[in-house]
Design an enzyme around this catalytic site. Structure first.
Site, PDB file in Angstrom:
ATOM      1  N   ASP A  74       0.951 -12.944  -4.667  1.00  9.57           N
ATOM      2  CA  ASP A  74       0.217 -11.939  -5.439  1.00  9.57           C
ATOM      3  C   ASP A  74       0.911 -10.581  -5.561  1.00  9.57           C
ATOM      4  OD1 ASP A  74      -0.093 -11.367  -2.777  1.00  9.57           O
ATOM      5  OD2 ASP A  74      -2.161 -10.686  -2.956  1.00  9.57           O
ATOM      6  N   GLU A  75       2.152 -10.469  -5.149  1.00  7.19           N
ATOM      7  CA  GLU A  75       2.837  -9.187  -5.331  1.00  7.19           C
ATOM      8  C   GLU A  75       4.341  -9.378  -5.459  1.00  7.19           C
ATOM      9  OE1 GLU A  75       2.946  -6.397  -2.044  1.00  7.19           O
ATOM     10  OE2 GLU A  75       2.351  -7.959  -0.641  1.00  7.19           O
ATOM     11  N   ASP A 115       0.831  -5.483  -7.667  1.00  7.40           N
ATOM     12  CA  ASP A 115      -0.009  -6.070  -6.627  1.00  7.40           C
ATOM     13  C   ASP A 115      -1.323  -6.520  -7.265  1.00  7.40           C
ATOM     14  OD1 ASP A 115      -0.952  -6.883  -4.197  1.00  7.40           O
ATOM     15  OD2 ASP A 115      -1.205  -4.877  -3.351  1.00  7.40           O
TER      16      ASP A 115
END
Length: 367
Positions: free
Chosen positions: A108-109, A14
């Site tokens: 983003d993860e 993350d």
């Protein structure tokens, strides 16, 4: 723990305050300052906040007005999704250096299954550290990681040592770890469910574990079985490299509330054009059209219709949208309109052969 299941090694990566961190990376003058991405207008919403801003209570999904009230010195910058996607691709490329089993959740993860990996390292913790180092080296950004035996625990773990840290929950630690957690920390337990659990005397994982399957199903329906299993460390969902998109949408928040349906139709024409362009870019079509309406008081209403045939062009979309708009009278003025298309033509059973299930054996290696 469930017996005779393979011990998988799952990493949840993350990125730390991703959008805000990218903006601070690209503009050194913003570093170390409270920053919000998006949300600068009166009706705007914060898409992301830097850690400097979070100290003041600024969070994503908060109104720009509230964020400014909490942090008068807050700096707003406009979103730049082309740039965020560019950086995300760099990060995704790094993931693929270690495993092909990468399941992106957003820009983003992502989840990574490194049980069998390309560098032959038996330690998922060491791989996670190496990946975080590589991300820093290539992009200049920090990432946090959670490492455990399944996706559920890995995702919870990634939040523990944020920012720029990681946490490993080994096989024997999973149940004791989950027992100590407040149920609000459980991925999938939202505000409403949390309050309901609290009213039932369920405050921690240990409290949750003490409830029978029948009790949880009586109070939470199908989700009861999920809660019963995950608190015991049972979550068998595999990392799926191909995630099927289930819907596509576009929406717009207006600078002033709209009460005229004629004006609404004009705005909906623009939104439908954007939906058509997005469908075309991804070569998709769908059968269900949903109109989203957010009123002045922030209540949200959705109206949907499912067709017999797939559609992807603006005009047939607008034909349905008009029917939905006039389906019933507006209860008050409108601040946001949106259109989404679901039941897409890509919704087939995605049966990816995950390395031919090469890990269907009990693995007892260093975690």
């Amino acid at each position: 723990m469930q017996e005779m299941l393979p011990i998988r090694k799952i990493i949840h990566i993350d990125m730390d305050a991703f959008y805000a961190s990218v903006e601070q990376l690209d503009n050194p003058d913003l570093r170390g300052k409270p920053l919000a991405v998006g949300g600068s207008s009166v009706r705007g919403v914060v898409a992301a906040a830097s850690y400097e801003a979070r100290k003041f209570g600024v969070r994503s999904a908060m109104s720009g007005a509230m964020a400014r009230k909490l942090c008068p010195d807050l700096i707003f910058v406009r979103t730049n999704f082309d740039r965020y996607r560019e950086v995300s691709k760099q990060i995704r490329k790094i993931f693929l250096e270690y495993t092909d089993l990468v399941e992106p959740l957003s820009l983003d993860e992502a989840y990574l299954d490194v049980t069998v990996n390309k560098i032959g390292n038996p330690s998922a913790s060491m791989i996670a550290q190496e990946i975080r180092n590589r991300i820093k080296e290539v992009t200049g950004l920090n990432a946090s990681a959670g490492i455990s035996v399944n996706k559920f625990v890995a995702k919870i773990a990634s939040d523990i040592n944020k920012p720029n840290g990681q946490k490993t929950i080994g096989p024997e630690e999973v149940e004791p770890f989950l027992e100590t957690l407040d149920v609000k920390k459980f991925y999938g337990v939202g505000k409403v469910t949390k309050e309901k659990m609290y009213r039932l005397g369920i405050f921690t994982g240990k409290d949750l574990k003490g409830k029978s399957l029948e009790f949880l199903e009586d109070h939470f329906g199908k989700s009861g079985g999920f809660y019963y299993n995950v608190v015991r460390g049972i979550h068998n969902s595999k990392v799926k490299p191909t995630r099927t998109q289930k819907s596509l949408a576009a929406e717009h928040t207006f600078s002033e509330n709209i009460s005229s349906e004629i004006f609404m139709l004009e705005r909906l024409e623009e939104i439908a054009t954007e939906v058509e362009n997005r469908l075309s870019a991804k070569k998709l079509a769908g059968k269900t059209v949903t109109l989203k309406i957010k009123y002045r008081d922030f209540t949200i209403q959705t109206r949907s219709r499912t067709l017999a045939e797939f559609i992807s062009l603006k005009q047939p979309i607008m034909t349905v949208v008009k029917e939905l708009l006039f389906q019933e009278k507006m209860k008050e003025s409108v601040r946001l309109l949106g259109i989404s298309i679901s039941h897409l033509n890509n919704e087939k059973s995605v049966k990816t052969d995950i390395l031919k299930e090469s890990i269907d054996v009990q693995l007892k290696l260093e975690f």
